[in-house]
Enzyme design. Structure first.
Site, PDB file in Angstrom:
ATOM      1  N   ASP A 228      -1.399  -1.473 -13.545  1.00 16.88           N
ATOM      2  CA  ASP A 228      -1.095  -1.708 -11.905  1.00 16.88           C
ATOM      3  C   ASP A 228       0.356  -0.723 -12.517  1.00 16.88           C
ATOM      4  OD1 ASP A 228      -0.297  -1.370  -9.526  1.00 16.88           O
ATOM      5  OD2 ASP A 228      -1.528  -2.673  -9.125  1.00 16.88           O
TER       6      ASP A 228
ATOM      7  N   HIS B 237      -1.801   4.332  -9.328  1.00 16.39           N
ATOM      8  CA  HIS B 237      -0.083   5.255  -9.468  1.00 16.39           C
ATOM      9  C   HIS B 237       0.936   4.698 -10.289  1.00 16.39           C
ATOM     10  CE1 HIS B 237       1.842   1.657  -8.160  1.00 16.39           C
ATOM     11  NE2 HIS B 237       0.703   1.103  -7.716  1.00 16.39           N
TER      12      HIS B 237
ATOM     13  N   SER C   6      -1.246   0.510  -3.375  1.00 17.34           N
ATOM     14  CA  SER C   6      -2.477  -0.196  -4.309  1.00 17.34           C
ATOM     15  C   SER C   6      -3.525  -0.378  -4.239  1.00 17.34           C
ATOM     16  CB  SER C   6      -1.840  -0.685  -5.242  1.00 17.34           C
ATOM     17  OG  SER C   6      -0.941  -0.969  -6.098  1.00 17.34           O
TER      18      SER C   6
ATOM     19  N   HIS D  20       7.058   3.118  -4.864  1.00 18.78           N
ATOM     20  CA  HIS D  20       5.749   3.785  -6.068  1.00 18.78           C
ATOM     21  C   HIS D  20       5.740   5.196  -5.834  1.00 18.78           C
ATOM     22  CE1 HIS D  20       2.597   0.531  -4.870  1.00 18.78           C
ATOM     23  NE2 HIS D  20       3.561   0.739  -5.469  1.00 18.78           N
TER      24      HIS D  20
ATOM     25  N   HIS E 285       8.717  -2.482  -9.548  1.00 14.84           N
ATOM     26  CA  HIS E 285       9.413  -3.105  -8.551  1.00 14.84           C
ATOM     27  C   HIS E 285      10.531  -3.565  -8.732  1.00 14.84           C
ATOM     28  CE1 HIS E 285       6.353  -1.284  -5.879  1.00 14.84           C
ATOM     29  NE2 HIS E 285       5.912  -1.583  -6.373  1.00 14.84           N
TER      30      HIS E 285
ATOM     31  N   THR F 141      -5.527  -4.685  -5.682  1.00 11.91           N
ATOM     32  CA  THR F 141      -6.489  -4.405  -6.918  1.00 11.91           C
ATOM     33  C   THR F 141      -7.605  -4.684  -6.800  1.00 11.91           C
ATOM     34  OG1 THR F 141      -4.819  -3.286  -7.626  1.00 11.91           O
ATOM     35  CG2 THR F 141      -6.639  -3.838  -9.868  1.00 11.91           C
TER      36      THR F 141
END
Length: 498
Positions: free
Chosen positions: A61, A366, A112, A461, A328, A175
């Site tokens: 991820d 992503h 996501s 993102h 993040h 996810t």
């Protein structure tokens, strides 16, 4: 006429000089020889057009091209290399590769949930929704009915195959939820709005998938969403389910085995369905993981051992969810540690399966707003400050590069996030300031937040392409620049090939 003449001249020039005519200082060079080796490996590569018995979809991820680049250097540097020359397990010539466009149907920068949903259904989806068509609306339960998409897991279950999920995130997170869930809001993990009868919450959907036999093994975090509100979870916290349901007890009553730590996982009977929840929320970052908690490689090994018992084959989605979370946070040291064990999980999955009958797809959902500064010499710690380029040899100089403010700067920055160089003043929107002076020791500390520009509590993102790598049956279909939903179609073709 001009183009024809140029073509003839180019052909003549190409045929006039061959590798045999080049000087020894060129042909004896290690870079030259390794390039020739790579070409021969690519020439020898043969397309596998057999039917895939097993499919493993591995999603790191947030591991876009940039994050993957930084992980490559980090892994190489942990092995004592300069870093750039490292080859990650999925970057070898026996993997086919492509770029992937990750946007959602209504979002330039993706989320996501619909990105994972696109890979699991073959249909691009709306921001914050999972496995519903574009006619469904975010946060609107009334638009769920009639817009549910069939998932890859449902398809393979109908073929008699087993299904599994491994994640370092909560198993109800975007996810992993894309394997089994259909929801108008990815955040409905333990409840839905009052009056919503078209769907259950995501945790309840997961237990339904396990008790129905569609999902056979699920390993990850998030026990608080399966436990009644204020009741103790098996991991030392408290539950959050306002409906009072104890989904873990329901799973056990249905014959599903439960484990809350590594010791319990290792003691389970491998002949019955397995649910493992190691933490109340997401699992620990790899850099902080206690020995009692299964690692991503522990979970990968257990899941493949378990699923391989089915002679009809299996589908397994493996997610390294905390690569995303550390990005993040703007904390690349933890991103890199989770990225490193991710590469080990890919190598393990490859080692435990047969290329002849197992399609392995390695990708990301992503990228992040990560950026890289120059001009740094080789061997500069990828998570540290930028050393200058030396005039001799390959290793960097001992001098840190300085920006125009006279201060050193890190190789990695984020364009936004909590590591912002701007400081908030008296007003809510009052930001000003200059970059702090940072030492190499501070910059390479596990808790260091890379400097960022735009102030945000959580880094975002980005909409950049990600890479996808594949080996096994029909892996050669991974080529060029693909829409993200095409990954599903490669998997679906592989399991149905004649």
């Amino acid at each position: 006429m001009k183009h024809s003449l140029l073509s003839v001249l180019a052909l003549t020039a190409a045929s006039a000089v061959t590798a045999q005519d080049l000087p020894n200082i060129q042909t004896d060079n290690d870079w030259f020889k390794s390039g020739e080796t790579t070409i021969q490996e690519l020439i020898a590569r043969q397309a596998n057009t057999g039917r895939a018995k097993n499919v493993i979809l591995m999603i790191a991820d947030g591991n876009g091209v940039g994050t993957n680049y930084a992980t490559r250097l980090y892994v190489g540097q942990q092995k004592g290399k300069l870093g750039e020359e490292e080859v990650l397990p999925y970057e070898t010539p026996d993997y086919h590769s492509a770029l992937v466009k990750t946007y959602n149907i209504n979002a330039q920068t993706p989320d996501s949930a619909p990105t994972a949903g696109a890979m699991n259904t073959g249909v691009k989806q709306r921001f914050n929704l999972i496995n519903l068509t574009g006619d469904a609306i975010h946060d609107d339960c009334s638009t769920v009915a009639g817009n549910e998409l069939t998932t890859f897991a449902e398809i393979v279950e109908g073929m008699g195959k087993s299904v599994g999920i491994v994640s370092t995130a909560r198993l109800t997170h975007a996810t992993p939820a894309a394997v089994y869930s259909k929801t108008a809001n990815r955040n409905w993990e333990d409840s839905v709005p009052e009056g919503c009868t078209a769907q259950k919450d995501i945790a309840a959907q997961m237990i339904d998938a396990m008790t129905s036999g569609m999902l056979d093994i699920a390993l990850g975090g998030g026990s608080r969403y399966f436990t009644p509100k204020d009741a103790a979870t098996p991991n030392g916290g408290t539950g959050r389910r306002a409906d009072g349901a104890d989904l873990i007890a329901d799973a056990k009553e249905a014959g599903i085995q439960y484990a809350s730590n590594l010791e319990e996982l290792n003691a389970l009977d491998m002949s019955k369905p397995i649910l493992g929840l190691w933490t109340d929320s997401h699992t620990s970052y790899e850099a902080d993981r206690p020995a009692t908690e299964p690692s991503l490689t522990d979970m990968t090994r257990t899941a493949i051992d378990f699923l391989s018992q089915n002679d009809e084959g299996f589908y397994l989605e493996i997610e390294a969810g905390r690569v995303d979370h550390a990005n993040h946070a703007g904390n690349f040291a933890r991103t890199a540690a989770d990225g490193m064990i991710w590469t080990e999980a890919v190598a393990l999955a490859d080692e435990m399966t047969n290329d002849e009958d197992t399609l392995i797809i390695v990708t990301a959902d992503h990228e992040h707003a990560i950026a890289f500064n120059g001009y740094c010499g080789r061997g500069t710690p990828i998570h540290g400050l930028c050393y200058g380029i030396a005039k001799e040899g390959e290793m960097h100089s001992d001098e840190l590069n300085l920006a125009d403010d006279g201060k050193p700067y890190s190789v990695i920055t984020y364009t936004n996030g909590s590591g912002t160089i701007l400081k908030q003043g008296e007003g809510k929107n009052d930001f000003s300031g200059s970059r702090p002076d940072v030492t190499q020791e501070e910059a390479t500390d596990l808790d260091y937040l890379q400097q960022a520009l735009i102030p945000m509590s959580s880094e975002t993102h980005s909409g950049e392409d990600v890479a996808v790598y594949a080996k096994g049956p029909w892996a050669h279909l991974i080529d060029g620049t693909l829409e993200q939903n095409v990954i599903f179609h490669v998997m679906n073709h592989a399991i149905n090939a004649e």
